[in-house]
Design an enzyme around this catalytic site. Structure first.
Site, PDB file in Angstrom:
ATOM      1  CD  GLU A   1     -68.359  -8.767  46.996  1.00 31.50           C
ATOM      2  OE1 GLU A   1     -68.913  -9.396  46.261  1.00 31.50           O
ATOM      3  OE2 GLU A   1     -67.076  -8.931  47.504  1.00 31.50           O
TER       4      GLU A   1
ATOM      5  CE  LYS B   1     -68.325 -10.375  42.682  1.00 29.08           C
ATOM      6  NZ  LYS B   1     -68.021 -10.827  43.909  1.00 29.08           N
TER       7      LYS B   1
ATOM      8  CB  CYS C   1     -64.966  -8.712  45.070  1.00 32.95           C
ATOM      9  SG  CYS C   1     -63.960  -9.877  46.000  1.00 32.95           S
TER      10      CYS C   1
ATOM     11  N   GLY D   1     -11.136  12.364  29.263  1.00 35.11           N
ATOM     12  CA  GLY D   1     -10.592  13.319  30.044  1.00 35.11           C
ATOM     13  C   GLY D   1     -10.818  13.190  31.563  1.00 35.11           C
ATOM     14  CB  VAL D   2      -9.357  11.428  33.894  1.00 32.00           C
ATOM     15  CG1 VAL D   2      -9.462  10.729  35.762  1.00 32.00           C
ATOM     16  CG2 VAL D   2      -9.486  10.064  33.257  1.00 32.00           C
TER      17      VAL D   2
ATOM     18  CG  LEU E   1     -18.677  12.834  42.484  1.00 38.08           C
ATOM     19  CD1 LEU E   1     -19.947  13.492  42.678  1.00 38.08           C
ATOM     20  CD2 LEU E   1     -18.551  11.449  42.650  1.00 38.08           C
TER      21      LEU E   1
ATOM     22  CB  THR F   1     -16.989  13.299  31.671  1.00 36.91           C
ATOM     23  OG1 THR F   1     -16.983  14.456  31.272  1.00 36.91           O
ATOM     24  CG2 THR F   1     -15.937  12.308  30.835  1.00 36.91           C
TER      25      THR F   1
ATOM     26  CE1 TYR G   1     -24.323  24.304  21.107  1.00 33.64           C
ATOM     27  CE2 TYR G   1     -22.346  24.883  19.962  1.00 33.64           C
ATOM     28  CZ  TYR G   1     -23.571  24.279  20.115  1.00 33.64           C
ATOM     29  OH  TYR G   1     -24.392  24.037  18.979  1.00 33.64           O
TER      30      TYR G   1
ATOM     31  CB  SER H   1     -33.095  25.754  20.232  1.00 34.22           C
ATOM     32  OG  SER H   1     -32.688  24.195  19.910  1.00 34.22           O
TER      33      SER H   1
END
Length: 636
Positions: free
Chosen positions: A46, A115, A170, A350-351, A355, A460, A473, A622
């Protein structure tokens, strides 16, 4: 300019108060440096042709005449350069003095923008010298040319789509209704601000937050150039705090008290994409606005700004920890509500020792703790089969037991072999049928155990797998609530790491550390010498690349060529260009081909700005054709 990148600059010359001739040379020196860096839009402070701190000298005819001569010097200096330059000076019109920004390009004065909000409080007394500019556009004569004068001026680039610049000065941005709001409503995508904002304690942070919010609210680029060294320090000190923002993000910031020039690139295509996707953006209203055309030479823009190689994961450790805690809370609160609503008596998960299932189990435990329920109501099911290794099996069992859940083992080898016999599958043929039979058998076990225990199956699979369609699927693709559906793979690792670092349980921490150290794998093929033989990233590509592609495609709307360009910059020295291109083509091919899996996803919480739920962010056919994207990929 290619792919929407516009190189811009904010520069603060070292001036002398009330010496326009000297200041013109200082401005030209700044411009010369910006021209060398190929900046296409350059903003200076300015009143910098006179200095902001001239006081009552602004009323002196000699200073005003010298300012006009300085303006002519700057205009002449821009001859032969296509950069759009904004510089500040006092300008007399109709017997009143105005604080204006002169818009200049290639030896021509394009516009004078006054301004509109004149401060007259605290240390400011501009109303003593300057009149408030009006929005209405009139015309003034300057060196034989008719020049538009007023607040409602847009400078529109005729050969760069979406580049429309507007100006405020400004104090304008500090008001309740800044001119930039109307500029944006009229179609401006870049706001420039010529400023002389002095420094007081705490003002730096406020100024930065104000501009960040303004650029985000307007979905615009914001270039802010402020006065610095050379202004009178009789009562005030100016630091040259220049900043450039893009939609709320700070791209470049000058070191204060250094009169730095900052240069970066605005992404005009990104801004246009953001405005398209936000339906609450008002339609353009150009009422009273005058559009002034300008043109830029079309040339390659060398990028200096960086793009985070892990856009879903904050680089700052403190911010990353806060992000992890927030995401875990979102996931757990989502599951908590679903458990309450359905009256589930158990949560079945289901474990695998990998990760994703680890994160899902940690989230389920947190949800149960929120509900005040016994963790024994969580049924952690390990289902070893042909590809299960001792390492993942042991980690799954340790994890379930250490967290205090109920561990259940169901060996599915016999059931899968019976199924092979029923459908005529050769058990020595390790094709996709061999793999998917195992995945679907596991889902059937989980669903039936959930029925038996009056519970619900916790999904998961993560968002990166869903984007690539890397899910069987009606196998791991299906659940009753997918807690990881909004979490990309690169972030899964950090969430588990965060949990390990904050759990205050050495035994649990040790298990989580080993899970983190285990290669990502569906473990559907027999191990080799007891080790995992099937590594996901060898098959579909590195997840850090796919998450990068996913973010910049869905969140930013980037084309394949643009993603490839920034990926080469972001992963320089990590991946060769050919490798990046290979997996980029894989990403787009799989993303389009696998939408049918995403179209029928189970419920799951959105946690970030990108999601692939058909009920949320991604309403995609799709059977959408890849052809338009493939054509660009083929050219790379």
């Amino acid at each position: 300019m290619k792919q929407g990148f516009l190189k811009v600059a904010a520069a603060t010359p070292k001036i002398k108060a009330a010496d326009p001739a000297f200041n013109a040379q200082a401005v030209c020196q700044c411009l010369d440096g910006c021209f060398l860096q190929k900046a296409k839009m350059i903003v200076l402070p300015e009143l910098c042709l006179t200095g902001y701190t001239c006081g009552d000298l602004f009323l002196q005819e000699r200073l005003l005449e010298s300012a006009l001569e300085a303006l002519r010097t700057v205009i002449a200096f821009t001859k032969g350069h296509d950069s759009l330059v904004f510089v500040g000076l006092p300008f007399e019109k109709g017997g009143r003095l105005y604080n204006v920004a002169a818009a200049i390009q290639d030896g021509r004065l394009l516009a004078l923008i006054p301004k509109q909000n004149i401060p007259n409080y605290a240390e400011f007394y501009e109303a003593r010298h300057f009149a408030a500019g009006r929005r209405e556009v009139t015309y003034v004569e300057f060196d034989g040319e008719s020049v538009p004068f007023g607040g409602s001026i847009l400078l529109q680039c005729g050969n760069m789509k979406g580049l429309v610049a507007a100006c405020e000065i400004c104090e304008d941005v500090w008001t309740a209704d800044p001119p930039s709001t109307k500029h944006r409503e009229a179609g401006a995508t870049v706001i420039v601000n010529l400023s002389a904002s002095n420094e007081t304690v705490g003002k730096e942070a406020y100024r930065k937050s104000l501009l960040a919010v303004t650029s985000a609210r307007l979905i615009a680029g914001y270039i802010y150039a402020s006065a610095g060294e050379g202004e009178s320090t009789q009562d005030l000190v100016f630091s040259g705090h220049n900043m450039i923002f893009e939609n709320g993000s700070l791209l470049a910031e000058a070191k204060r008290f250094a009169n730095e020039t900052i240069v970066t690139e605005l992404d005009m295509n990104r801004l246009r994409h953001e405005r398209r996707r936000m339906s609450t953006c008002p339609a353009e209203n150009e009422d009273g606005y005058v559009r002034v055309p300008f043109f830029l030479k079309e040339e390659e823009t060398k990028l200096t700004r960086s793009f985070a190689p892990t856009p879903f994961v904050p680089a700052d450790e403190k911010q990353r920890s806060e992000r992890c805690e927030e995401i875990l809370s979102i996931q757990a609160y989502g599951l908590k509500k679903r458990c309450e609503h359905t009256g589930s008596k158990s949560a079945v998960i289901g474990v695998s020792g990998g990760l994703d299932s680890t994160l899902a189990l940690l989230v389920t435990v947190r949800a149960y703790d929120m509900l005040g329920l016994d963790r024994k109501g969580i049924l952690s099911v390990t289902m070893p089969c042909f590809g299960t290794t001792d390492r993942t099996y042991e980690n799954a069992c340790k994890l379930a037991e250490t967290l205090g859940t109920t561990l259940r083992e169901v060996n599915i080898k016999d059931a899968v072999n019976v199924h092979f016999r029923d459908i005529g599958q050769d058990s020595e043929n390790h094709d996709v049928t061999y793999e998917n039979c195992q995945a679907r058998e596991r889902t059937q076990v989980l669903m039936d155990l959930a029925n038996k225990s009056g519970g619900m199956v916790i999904g998961t699979g993560d968002m990166s797998e869903l984007a690539l369609g890397w899910a069987t699927y009606n196998g791991d693709h299906m659940s009753m609530y997918g807690v990881n559906a909004g979490v990309p793979k690169t972030l899964v690792r950090h969430l588990v790491r965060y949990y390990a670092d904050t759990c205050n349980n050495p035994e649990l921490e040790a298990v989580l550390e080993d899970v983190l150290d285990t290669p990502v794998s569906p473990e559907l093929l027999p191990p080799v010498d007891g080790n995992i033989s099937q590594k996901t990233e060898d098959l579909v590509g590195p997840y850090e690349l796919h998450d990068f592609f996913l973010y910049y495609m869905l969140r930013c709307g980037f084309s394949p060529a643009k993603i490839y360009r920034i990926a080469k910059e972001s992963f320089d020295g990590v991946y060769e260009d050919a490798v990046i291109l290979k997996w980029l083509k894989t990403f787009f091919r799989r993303f389009f081909a696998q939408q049918f899996k995403r179209s029928c996803l189970p419920d799951g919480p959105k946690v970030g700005s990108v999601a692939v739920s058909p009920r949320g962010d991604l309403r995609m056919p799709s059977d959408a054709s890849l052809a338009a994207w493939q054509a660009e990929l083929d050219e790379l």
